[in-house]
Motif scaffolding. Sequence first.
Motif, mmCIF file in Angstrom:
data_model
loop_
_atom_site.group_PDB
_atom_site.id
_atom_site.type_symbol
_atom_site.label_atom_id
_atom_site.label_comp_id
_atom_site.label_asym_id
_atom_site.label_seq_id
_atom_site.Cartn_x
_atom_site.Cartn_y
_atom_site.Cartn_z
ATOM 1 N N TYR A 292 -74.674 -29.615 44.617
ATOM 2 C CA TYR A 292 -75.729 -29.488 43.615
ATOM 3 C C TYR A 292 -76.418 -28.128 43.721
ATOM 4 O O TYR A 292 -76.709 -27.496 42.706
ATOM 5 N N THR B 271 -68.374 -30.371 46.857
ATOM 6 C CA THR B 271 -68.737 -31.731 47.247
ATOM 7 C C THR B 271 -67.496 -32.509 47.671
ATOM 8 O O THR B 271 -67.483 -33.187 48.698
ATOM 9 N N GLN C 142 -73.947 -25.614 42.524
ATOM 10 C CA GLN C 142 -73.402 -26.022 41.224
ATOM 11 C C GLN C 142 -71.867 -26.005 41.204
ATOM 12 O O GLN C 142 -71.249 -25.545 40.244
#
Length: 90
Positions: free
Chosen positions: A29, A37, A32
């Motif tokens: 996050y 992840t 971005q």
Amino acid sequence: MDFEGQGRAERLSRLIITLFGAVGLVWGYVIQQFSQTVYILIAGVLLASILTIPPWPIYRRKALNWQKARPEAQVTTPGSEPESSKKKKK
């Protein structure tokens, strides 16, 4: 691996995967990038697999004591009678 070792391994793998998933989600996050992840989560799964799949000595602390085999074990199939219960006809 004994029963307590299985529980210990499961808790450890869940903890590692959850932590790596949370860190990966936050890091992905912040920068971005969802791919980061996924990479962090895959690293957590690999680490958890290395630490929990092999039977390490930490998981074999309380081994089970098995009973010794009976000397004259008779194996019967369902629907058949053991030799001792069959009546002999003359």
